[in-house]
Design a protein around this motif. Structure first.
Motif, PDB file in Angstrom:
ATOM      1  N   ILE A 370       0.837  -1.210   0.000  1.00 13.44           N
ATOM      2  CA  ILE A 370       0.000   0.000   0.000  1.00 13.44           C
ATOM      3  C   ILE A 370       0.867   1.253   0.000  1.00 13.44           C
ATOM      4  N   HIS A 371       1.804   1.332   0.943  1.00 15.72           N
ATOM      5  CA  HIS A 371       2.631   2.538   1.056  1.00 15.72           C
ATOM      6  C   HIS A 371       3.567   2.709  -0.138  1.00 15.72           C
ATOM      7  N   GLY A 372       3.946   1.591  -0.781  1.00 11.40           N
ATOM      8  CA  GLY A 372       4.850   1.669  -1.911  1.00 11.40           C
ATOM      9  C   GLY A 372       4.172   1.822  -3.254  1.00 11.40           C
ATOM     10  N   HIS A 373       2.866   1.985  -3.271  1.00  6.54           N
ATOM     11  CA  HIS A 373       2.153   2.168  -4.541  1.00  6.54           C
ATOM     12  C   HIS A 373       2.633   3.449  -5.215  1.00  6.54           C
ATOM     13  N   PRO A 374       2.844   3.412  -6.538  1.00  9.16           N
ATOM     14  CA  PRO A 374       3.331   4.610  -7.235  1.00  9.16           C
ATOM     15  C   PRO A 374       2.437   5.830  -7.039  1.00  9.16           C
ATOM     16  N   GLU A 398      -6.933  -9.002 -14.376  1.00 13.58           N
ATOM     17  CA  GLU A 398      -6.504  -8.161 -15.491  1.00 13.58           C
ATOM     18  C   GLU A 398      -7.672  -7.312 -16.008  1.00 13.58           C
ATOM     19  N   ALA A 399      -8.864  -7.909 -16.039  1.00 12.02           N
ATOM     20  CA  ALA A 399     -10.046  -7.160 -16.480  1.00 12.02           C
ATOM     21  C   ALA A 399     -10.386  -6.070 -15.478  1.00 12.02           C
ATOM     22  N   ALA A 400     -10.284  -6.389 -14.185  1.00  9.29           N
ATOM     23  CA  ALA A 400     -10.550  -5.386 -13.160  1.00  9.29           C
ATOM     24  C   ALA A 400      -9.549  -4.249 -13.244  1.00  9.29           C
ATOM     25  N   ALA A 401      -8.299  -4.579 -13.581  1.00 12.79           N
ATOM     26  CA  ALA A 401      -7.266  -3.549 -13.667  1.00 12.79           C
ATOM     27  C   ALA A 401      -7.546  -2.565 -14.793  1.00 12.79           C
ATOM     28  N   ARG A 402      -8.186  -3.039 -15.851  1.00 12.54           N
ATOM     29  CA  ARG A 402      -8.521  -2.123 -16.953  1.00 12.54           C
ATOM     30  C   ARG A 402      -9.545  -1.091 -16.528  1.00 12.54           C
ATOM     31  N   GLU A 403     -10.326  -1.424 -15.502  1.00 10.93           N
ATOM     32  CA  GLU A 403     -11.348  -0.499 -15.008  1.00 10.93           C
ATOM     33  C   GLU A 403     -10.843   0.359 -13.855  1.00 10.93           C
ATOM     34  N   THR A 404      -9.736  -0.043 -13.245  1.00 10.32           N
ATOM     35  CA  THR A 404      -9.219   0.666 -12.068  1.00 10.32           C
ATOM     36  C   THR A 404      -7.740   0.964 -12.274  1.00 10.32           C
ATOM     37  N   PRO A 405      -7.401   2.179 -12.674  1.00 10.77           N
ATOM     38  CA  PRO A 405      -5.993   2.514 -12.935  1.00 10.77           C
ATOM     39  C   PRO A 405      -5.070   2.220 -11.761  1.00 10.77           C
ATOM     40  N   ALA A 406      -5.535   2.424 -10.537  1.00  8.46           N
ATOM     41  CA  ALA A 406      -4.687   2.170  -9.364  1.00  8.46           C
ATOM     42  C   ALA A 406      -4.297   0.708  -9.285  1.00  8.46           C
ATOM     43  N   LEU A 407      -5.225  -0.177  -9.647  1.00  8.22           N
ATOM     44  CA  LEU A 407      -4.912  -1.607  -9.630  1.00  8.22           C
ATOM     45  C   LEU A 407      -3.936  -1.942 -10.747  1.00  8.22           C
ATOM     46  N   GLN A 408      -4.116  -1.349 -11.920  1.00  5.65           N
ATOM     47  CA  GLN A 408      -3.174  -1.592 -13.016  1.00  5.65           C
ATOM     48  C   GLN A 408      -1.764  -1.171 -12.624  1.00  5.65           C
ATOM     49  N   GLN A 409      -1.654  -0.014 -11.981  1.00  4.96           N
ATOM     50  CA  GLN A 409      -0.348   0.456 -11.520  1.00  4.96           C
ATOM     51  C   GLN A 409       0.259  -0.512 -10.506  1.00  4.96           C
ATOM     52  N   ALA A 410      -0.582  -1.025  -9.633  1.00  2.00           N
ATOM     53  CA  ALA A 410      -0.092  -1.938  -8.603  1.00  2.00           C
ATOM     54  C   ALA A 410       0.428  -3.233  -9.203  1.00  2.00           C
ATOM     55  N   LEU A 411      -0.292  -3.763 -10.179  1.00  2.00           N
ATOM     56  CA  LEU A 411       0.142  -5.006 -10.810  1.00  2.00           C
ATOM     57  C   LEU A 411       1.473  -4.827 -11.542  1.00  2.00           C
ATOM     58  N   GLU A 412       1.671  -3.636 -12.090  1.00  2.00           N
ATOM     59  CA  GLU A 412       2.943  -3.352 -12.761  1.00  2.00           C
ATOM     60  C   GLU A 412       4.062  -3.135 -11.747  1.00  2.00           C
ATOM     61  N   ALA A 413       3.740  -2.496 -10.631  1.00  2.00           N
ATOM     62  CA  ALA A 413       4.761  -2.187  -9.623  1.00  2.00           C
ATOM     63  C   ALA A 413       5.118  -3.401  -8.777  1.00  2.00           C
ATOM     64  N   PHE A 414       4.128  -4.285  -8.555  1.00  3.33           N
ATOM     65  CA  PHE A 414       4.352  -5.461  -7.703  1.00  3.33           C
ATOM     66  C   PHE A 414       3.975  -6.718  -8.478  1.00  3.33           C
ATOM     67  N   PRO A 415       4.842  -7.186  -9.357  1.00  6.60           N
ATOM     68  CA  PRO A 415       4.512  -8.409 -10.110  1.00  6.60           C
ATOM     69  C   PRO A 415       4.218  -9.547  -9.145  1.00  6.60           C
ATOM     70  N   ALA A 416       3.211 -10.344  -9.452  1.00  5.98           N
ATOM     71  CA  ALA A 416       2.799 -11.433  -8.573  1.00  5.98           C
ATOM     72  C   ALA A 416       3.950 -12.414  -8.414  1.00  5.98           C
ATOM     73  N   ARG A 417       4.265 -12.743  -7.162  1.00  5.21           N
ATOM     74  CA  ARG A 417       5.313 -13.713  -6.874  1.00  5.21           C
ATOM     75  C   ARG A 417       4.734 -15.114  -6.902  1.00  5.21           C
ATOM     76  N   ALA A 418       5.505 -16.021  -7.404  1.00  5.95           N
ATOM     77  CA  ALA A 418       5.067 -17.416  -7.418  1.00  5.95           C
ATOM     78  C   ALA A 418       5.018 -17.948  -5.992  1.00  5.95           C
ATOM     79  N   GLY A 419       3.985 -18.717  -5.690  1.00  2.00           N
ATOM     80  CA  GLY A 419       3.897 -19.321  -4.358  1.00  2.00           C
ATOM     81  C   GLY A 419       4.979 -20.355  -4.155  1.00  2.00           C
ATOM     82  N   ARG A 420       5.307 -20.598  -2.913  1.00  2.00           N
ATOM     83  CA  ARG A 420       6.330 -21.592  -2.566  1.00  2.00           C
ATOM     84  C   ARG A 420       5.662 -22.817  -1.978  1.00  2.00           C
ATOM     85  N   GLY A 421       5.863 -23.949  -2.653  1.00  2.00           N
ATOM     86  CA  GLY A 421       5.229 -25.179  -2.192  1.00  2.00           C
ATOM     87  C   GLY A 421       5.995 -25.859  -1.100  1.00  2.00           C
TER      88      GLY A 421
END
Length: 421
Positions: A370-374, A398-421
């Motif tokens: 949250i605090h590190g969002h662009p 991805e569809a939600a991000a097209r409707e919400t610029p803040a979410l699109q920015q977040a996905l670009e700033a914080f790429p999803a990390r792969a889970g650790r099994g």
């Protein structure tokens, strides 16, 4: 299990015959010592000796031996799940004395190459002694006026060093963005640069102002962890100022300290897990989170940290999901506690977290997410809210991000990390 017994389940590794090692544990933690003594009569043993209930051999774990392990020549290390019954007459419904029995000297005995307390089955006498959470999931929701949906929160960042008046600005932006929950970092107690009394005054004043403008008031968990007399005074300070939550680092005050506060507390207790890794990280030693969380819930934690998926620490997703399930599993007919997900949470983790947990009865904390969002903390809150709304509705993120610029920015700033099994 009878109503007068505690059953402890252990992972045991040993070079001795499994039955022999189990009996050593049972004896060491009840009537026995390294030699039979005169007054250890058969009648006394019948009443007070711990009993080995079952031994289930397991595949080898491959973990290192604990220092000082007894290792006879040519012996092979074996592993087992061992269940041992301790009569309640040995210690009564007391958490400190329970721990003396089920987790006391056993970590030091040479006959085991590894030993870990996995779980505890507790009799109803503990429910009679320890009332547990006052608020839990439902009470937290009622105070927040959030009857459904995931609860979103954050930790004040920077963790330490922020002057009270700058904290005011952070709280204002987060509250106006519609966040549900804010908390002090566990490192922020009552330091000279930001005394608790000043923080409480500044934060509650600012939250009142935001509530007057928006009609919503987030919950703020002030870290009141301290010596017992000061912890009680800290709680009273928060309550008198109109605060709605206090945070306690469970391991730093102990289960007895948390239970002591619970008896005097009028606010929800946010249970932080700082230092839990001491008990949980080494697979061949310590206390598993499943057992630990039961004791924290009995002690009165309304909200309890479980870690989150793809976290920044050592736990795998499987371990985290097991912790969340443990907190959500009924205990002695109640003890409803809200799981708190944290440690590197970002909007991109929302779909998988919801898919795996199948619940919105979660408090998800995103610090840097949250605090590190662009776009700043306000945009960070909007991104988290949009991500979780999409996850629950089944909308591709991805569809939600097209409707919400803040979410699109977040996905670009914080790429999803792969889970650790």
């Amino acid at each position: 299990m009878s109503a007068a017994e505690v059953v402890a389940t252990y992972l045991v590794e040993t070079y001795l015959p499994l039955g022999q090692a189990a009996e050593v544990i049972a004896g060491e933690q009840s009537t026995g010592t390294f030699v039979r003594v005169a007054r250890e009569t058969s009648d006394l043993r019948e009443r007070f000796a711990a009993r080995v209930l079952s031994i289930e051999e397991l595949p080898p774990t491959g973990t290192a031996d604990l220092p000082g392990t007894t290792r006879p020549a040519d012996a092979v290390k074996r592993s087992a799940r061992v269940r041992i019954s301790f009569g309640l007459d040995n210690f009564g419904p007391s958490l400190p004395n329970l721990l003396a029995a089920v987790a006391g000297n056993l970590f030091e005995i040479r006959q085991v190459a590894g030993i870990r307390l996995l779980d505890l089955e507790l009799p109803s006498e503990f429910a009679e002694r320890y009332p547990g959470p006052q608020y839990g999931v439902r009470g937290t929701r009622e105070l927040l006026d959030r009857p459904d949906g995931v609860l979103l929160g954050t930790i004040v960042k920077p963790s330490i060093g922020l002057p009270p008046e700058e904290l005011r600005l952070v709280v204002r932006e987060l509250a106006e963005a519609g966040i549900d929950f804010i908390k002090d970092d566990e490192l922020m107690g009552n330091p000279p640069h930001s005394p608790l009394a000043e923080r409480v005054a500044v934060v509650t004043e600012e939250l009142d102002k935001v509530a007057a403008r928006t009609g919503r008031r987030p919950m703020y968990a002030f870290n009141i962890t301290d010596d017992l007399d000061r912890m009680a005074a800290n709680h009273d300070l928060v309550k008198a100022a109109g605060g709605t939550c206090v945070m306690v680092c469970v391991n730093l005050v102990g289960f007895a300290g948390l239970a002591w506060l619970r008896e005097r507390c009028a606010l929800p207790i946010h249970g932080h897990r700082a230092m839990t890794g001491v008990y949980t990280r080494a697979p061949q030693l310590g206390i598993d989170y499943v057992a630990w969380s039961k004791l924290a819930r009995l002690s009165g934690a309304d909200q309890l940290h479980t870690n989150g998926l793809s976290n920044k620490f050592y736990e795998t997703d499987e371990e985290v999901l097991r912790s969340i399930a443990a907190v959500r599993t009924p205990l002695l007919g109640g003890y409803e506690t809200l799981p708190v997900l944290s440690s590197g949470q970002t909007p991109g983790l929302a779909p998988e977290t919801y898919r795996q947990t199948k619940t919105t009865d979660l408090l998800v904390l995103a610090g840097g997410g949250i605090h590190g969002h662009p776009g700043g903390p306000g945009a960070g809150v909007a991104a988290m809210r949009a991500a979780w709304s999409a996850a629950v509705s089944g909308t591709p993120i991805e569809a939600a991000a097209r409707e919400t610029p803040a979410l699109q920015q977040a996905l670009e700033a914080f790429p999803a990390r792969a889970g650790r099994g």
